[in-house]
Design an enzyme around this catalytic site. Structure first.
Site, PDB file in Angstrom:
ATOM      1  N   GLU A 228       0.879  -1.171   0.000  1.00 30.73           N
ATOM      2  CA  GLU A 228       0.000   0.000   0.000  1.00 30.73           C
ATOM      3  C   GLU A 228       0.909   1.211   0.000  1.00 30.73           C
ATOM      4  OE1 GLU A 228      -2.965   1.306  -0.699  1.00 30.73           O
ATOM      5  OE2 GLU A 228      -3.522  -0.640   0.147  1.00 30.73           O
TER       6      GLU A 228
ATOM      7  N   CYS B  35      -1.972   8.868   3.339  1.00 28.89           N
ATOM      8  CA  CYS B  35      -1.745   8.449   1.947  1.00 28.89           C
ATOM      9  C   CYS B  35      -2.856   9.003   1.073  1.00 28.89           C
ATOM     10  CB  CYS B  35      -1.764   6.930   1.800  1.00 28.89           C
ATOM     11  SG  CYS B  35      -1.121   6.065   3.179  1.00 28.89           S
TER      12      CYS B  35
END
Ligand SMILES: Cc1cc2nc3c(=O)[nH]c(=O)nc-3n(C[C@H](O)[C@H](O)[C@H](O)COP(=O)(O)OP(=O)(O)OC[C@H]3O[C@@H](n4cnc5c(N)ncnc54)[C@H](O)[C@@H]3O)c2cc1C
Length: 1023
Positions: free
Chosen positions: A779, A813
């Site tokens: 990720e 993120c």
């Protein structure tokens, strides 16, 4: 002193009732709202008369019939509502045409043609039918021709229609126009309360503008001699851009001062001032302001001050008591306007989103009616309240008339544009006073108000809506609310799940009500305490020895605790122990493993105070972010437990007779879980719990910056029943990460972090040719963009941009990195955005007022700061750096020429902005895709086809439409990207666990024992 006691008592009752059990609250209200048979009969008689008046009035009001023809529950109603909301703010014709096509193109206007008995409604419908013909795609050359010639014509027509709709709900564009209209014959006998439209100021400039408009309105009403008795309604949220509980220390005194000034002006001119009721969370703060104003000695003797009270709130009745006590304490009667409440739907949603223990308001409409009546009785009895009963419900009004008898020392209130016919006869013939709430403002300010009114009109439970519905009989319309509530013992509405029960099979994580003073105080106390945590690497639960390294609070450089990190030897020991333990753990029933996760979730909630402290002090999270962090970790545990139970069960597969085919899912062995500092608990535990519940053993490495909260999480995991030999804790830097990954005992990796590190891991996993290829779930980051077109609501865009770009100091993120605004609205939008940035507080996250905390450490700060300085000539706006030793980076808005100019993910509060041209949407999305990242994207547009185009073309894992781009909720918004942003599957989604398992098929020939028993034992059948 006695008065103060009454005020305090009322407040304590309010605190107790905030989220009280609904039947209990109603039980205490029911006696006051219950009518005996004789009263009920009289009330029904009176209500019948009012209904006749209302129906007669409706025959003459075309707008009523227009709204009734196009109900909210029809596609056409929704289309009109969305068009009305957006149309007037769109500056460019290209977007305006798209919007019209979008809203009017699909709906079935023909079905409404000729349905109404109003000519105007029918001709409007005809206009819409024509519009549809013009904008719909089907059709031949004539339509094509008409479409080309017709677009400006349609645009003008729609604009006029929307302005007309606005005009119905607004008294005037400015106060003088409104005063003139109030003096017209159709308003004879009615006083007005002027509301200067505008709410929820986003910037200081907005708030100042609204303040000036109130001052101006008070002066104008004071000077007007046309009709005496008008007053002014004020929304506190319009006067302050940060009217929030977290900012109460600043905004309460400031608003008290502003309101005192306005009150003195109004008192001097002999007119009244009422404070509108807004969101539930603001109530207690508003009472501080109201009390501050009411107690001002300079206002002594003025009885024009007042407040609105919402009956849908569980605290409503003691609030009436509070108003009475305040009036008694100051010696001045207060005007109390009783309303049912205008924010019901959004309040219900907010309580669900925030994971509150219960709702602050009732969940049945009849319960609100009961509460309204009980409060009305108290108001009639109160010596220091001048009652004002606002609403459009004939039954409620009829009940109040009956209770009033000969009394006329109170007034009714209604909204301008609604309830015509409800009060006219009562005012003219029976001497009741009635006031019209009269919004004043231009179309720019109208929208939020208009939408609320249209929703109110269109809601199924609304009296106005039901009145127009021929399927609803008079008996249903006038059903007694107290009887309805008694018949269900006050139980909450079955269709509205409690926030804890939103998700099937699991309890939703509990939120914290930071708007509640006691809760907030306890959180602040906990966070302020320094309880150093001394973490150490744990191999099979055993601490290692070594040198302790300090862990630093990024907000002030102080020490939060220490950590003894793992060394390579510990890594080898941990992996060896994990390898040995994995098969045993894998052999345990899924149910046992899932139960461990659920116990861990409970333990996390039990230990929340300490976890909050660590999230704030070690990771620099604001308190709100820290609460969200713990909630997410809890949700991961419970979600993966549910997923494992349903998804890991062995499956018998179909096939020919005489054999049995079975699919089993088993753990892969030892998983390495490597997590980042930005979600030091949620991502850390999300990876670990997914790996554990699927039968793997785990070696977990937290980020070097945040080992302490991770250490506490591991301890809690052991307490929850995870065997220590199955879960090993290996804090350390890059070299420990490398040692783990390079070890051939690792059978899978879950990693969240930067793309370069993900690549290094991928390479390391492939280094040894003898090693099997193991799964890597990575990720990574993104260059997340938000596209805004000119139909978007600027206030909402700005709020969502601020949240997406600057919350968590931009260290998510998912955070917004590139704002892409349609050029036609860019100047105004950026002005509002920079104004909103100016209201942000950067500083110590342990302070509840802080919006933007520090970045994680000095290295991050230096990198961000060096870049920020290098693009100084491109700054659109930058905040000042706060004082202190923390690693702060001021929120900064940076202008770029084109999408392609952003090439790096700057992991901090730095937002870039570019513009785009209408008509180039597809190309724009293509260019964003071409950057190669694919994590999150946002789109703000009121045009469905625009959102659809983006959703079709955008290659991103998470697309957010008309909302912020952060805060993915486990189970609702599975999170993770594609392309350079990650491998998938998505965390918190239904496919995540599958990546952690190996599949095994076992096929057994069941005939090999001597014959096909199943086949041979088949019974004869006639079917
Ligand atoms: C003069 C005036 C001033 C106003 N000022 C304010 C103000 O300051 N603040 C404010 O919030 N509102 C204000 N309002 C709006 C007011 O709240 C709504 O107009 C009012 O709720 C509509 O009530 P009604 O009696 O006309 O209609 P009804 O149809 O009898 O009641 C509708 C109301 O019931 C409630 N309701 C609907 N469904 C449910 C449910 N399932 N469970 C519980 N309750 C439910 C909601 O409050 C809804 O608005 C004002 C209204 C007027 C007339």
């Amino acid at each position: 002193m006695k008065m103060q006691g009454a005020l305090d008592f009322a407040r304590s009752e309010m605190i107790a009732l905030l989220r009280a059990v609904e039947p209990d609250v109603l039980e205490s209200l029911l006696p006051a709202a219950t009518l005996d048979a004789a009263t009920r009969a009289r009330v029904l008689g009176q209500a019948g008369l009012i209904l006749n008046d209302l129906r007669a009035a409706q025959k003459s009001g075309w707008i009523n019939r227009f709204l009734h023809e196009y109900r909210l529950n029809t596609q056409e109603g929704v289309a009109l509502l969305s068009l009305a909301e957006a149309y007037l703010r769109v500056p460019d014709s290209a977007t305006a045409d798209l919007l019209i096509r979008d809203k009017l193109g699909d709906a079935d206007w023909k079905a409404h043609s000729g349905q109404s008995d109003s000519k105007l409604v029918n001709s409007a419908t005809f206009g819409l039918v024509l519009t549809r013909a013009l904008v719909a795609d089907e059709g031949g050359a004539l339509k094509g021709l008409l479409a080309r010639a017709g677009e400006p014509f349609i645009r003008a027509g729609v604009a006029a229609a929307m302005k007309m709709m606005g005009g119905v709900f607004v008294m005037g564009r400015n106060i003088n126009e409104a005063l003139d209209r109030a003096a017209r014959p159709e308003n004879k006998g009615f006083t007005a309360s002027f509301d200067m439209l505008g709410e929820s100021a986003r910037t200081t400039e907005d708030a100042e503008r609204y303040y000036t408009s109130y001052e101006h309105a008070i002066a104008a009403v004071g000077a007007s001699k046309k009709v005496p008795g008008h007053n002014i309604s004020v929304k506190l949220s319009a006067l302050h851009p940060r009217y929030e509980v977290a900012n109460a220390a600043a905004c309460v005194p400031e608003l008290t001062e502003m309101m005192t000034q306005l009150a003195r002006q109004a008192a001097g001119l002999g007119i009244g001032l009422t404070v509108d009721a807004e969101e539930t969370e603001r109530l207690m703060m508003s009472l501080d302001i109201i009390e501050g104003v009411a107690r001002n000695p300079q206002l002594s003797g003025w009885e024009g001050f007042g407040l609105a009270i919402q009956a849908y709130g569980k605290r409503c009745r003691p609030l009436v008591g509070w108003a009475q006590a305040l009036g008694a304490a100051t010696g001045n009667r207060l005007m109390v306007r009783l309303v049912k409440g205008a924010y019901w739907d959004s309040e219900i949603k907010k309580a669900q989103v925030d994971g509150m223990s219960d709702y602050p308001l009732f969940t049945r409409k009849a319960a609100t009616d009961v509460s309204y009546l009980a409060c009305a009785r108290d108001m009639f009895d109160a010596s220091h309240i001048y009652p004002a009963f606002a609403g459009h419900n004939a039954l409620t009004v009829a009940t109040l008339i009956d209770w009033a008898g000969e009394r006329r020392d109170f007034e009714f209130q209604r909204l301008h544009g609604m309830g015509e016919g409800l009060h006219e006869r009562l005012v003219c013939e029976e001497g009741f006073a009635c006031r019209t709430y009269a919004p004043v403002g231009g179309h720019r300010e109208l929208l939020a108000y208009l939408v609320r009114r249209l929703l109110e009109n269109g809601a199924n439970s609304s009296f106005v809506h039901q009145l127009a519905d021929t399927a609803i009989t008079e008996d249903m319309l006038l059903a007694d609310p107290a009887t309805r509530i008694s018949s269900v013992q006050g139980r909450p509405h079955p269709g509205i799940a409690k926030p804890a029960d939103l998700f099937p099979g699991r309890i939703n994580s509990a939120g914290l009500d930071l708007n509640d003073a006691a809760t907030l105080t306890s959180v602040l106390t906990v966070v302020a305490e320094a309880h150093p945590v001394h973490a150490t690497a744990l191999v099979s639960g055993q601490p290692v020895t070594g040198e302790a390294r300090p862990v630093i609070n990024p907000a002030d450089g102080t020490m939060v605790g220490t950590v003894i990190e793992a060394v390579a030897y510990d890594v080898r020991r941990a992996i060896a122990a994990a390898t040995a333990a994995a098969p045993v753990w894998n052999a345990r029933p899924v149910e046992e493993r899932a139960a461990c996760l659920e116990r861990l979730a409970d333990l996390l909630e039990e230990n929340r105070p300490e976890l909050l402290r660590l999230a704030v002090r070690e990771a620099g999270k604001t308190i709100g972010d820290a609460v969200a962090e713990v909630r997410e970790a809890v949700d991961f545990c419970r979600y993966y437990a549910v997923q494992a139970r349903s998804g890991l069960a062995q499956e018998i597969l179909p096939g020919p007779t005489g054999e049995r085919n079975e699919l089993r899912l088993v753990g892969r062995g030892v998983f390495a879980c490597i997590s980042p500092w930005n979600f030091p608990l949620a991502i850390f535990l999300g990876q670990i719990t997914a790996a554990l519940v699927t039968g793997n053993a785990v070696v977990a490495k937290p980020a070097p910056q945040t080992p302490l909260i991770a250490f506490r999480a591991i301890e809690l995991a052991y307490r929850a029943g995870i065997p220590p030999e199955v879960l090993h804790f290996l804090p350390g830097g890059v070299e420990i990460g490398d040692a783990i990954i390079s070890h051939t005992g690792i059978n899978g990796v879950a990693f969240t972090g930067s793309m370069p590190t993900a690549r290094t891991i991928a390479r390391n996993l492939l280094k040894d040719d003898n090693r099997p290829i193991v799964p890597l779930i990575a990720e990574t980051g993104g260059l997340n963009a938000m596209i805004v077109d000119s139909s978007a609501l600027p206030e909402q865009v700005v709020a969502d941009v601020i949240t997406s770009a600057f919350r968590s100091a931009g260290q998510r993120c998912s955070a917004l990195r590139l704002l892409i605004v349609q050029e036609d609205i860019a100047d105004n939008l950026l002005k509002m955005l920079t104004g909103a940035m100016n209201t942000l507080v950067t500083g110590d996250p342990a302070d509840i007022r802080t919006d933007v905390g520090p970045v994680i450490d000095a290295a991050a700060r230096d990198k961000l700061e060096a870049y920020r300085q290098s693009v100084k000539d491109k700054w659109v706006h930058a905040l000042e750096k706060p004082a202190g030793t923390g690693t702060f980076v001021p929120p900064t808005l940076i202008h770029l020429e084109q999408v392609e100019d952003l090439t790096t993910e700057w992991f901090g509060p730095l937002l870039h902005v570019v513009t785009w041209k209408a008509g180039e949407l597809e190309d724009l999305v293509g260019r964003i895709n071409a950057q190669g990242y694919g994590l999150t994207m946002g789109v703000h547009s009121r045009i469905r086809s625009t959102a659809e185009t983006v959703s079709k073309l955008a290659r991103v894992g998470n697309l957010y439409v008309n909302r912020s781009m952060i805060g993915a909720v486990v189970g609702s918004q599975p999170f993770g990207g594609e392309g350079l942003s990650g491998t998938g599957p998505k965390a918190g989604g239904p496919h995540f666990l599958m990546r952690f398992v190996s599949e095994r098929t076992i096929s057994t020939d069941t005939t090999s024992a001597g014959g096909n028993a199943t086949l041979l034992s088949l019974a004869e059948t006639d079917i």
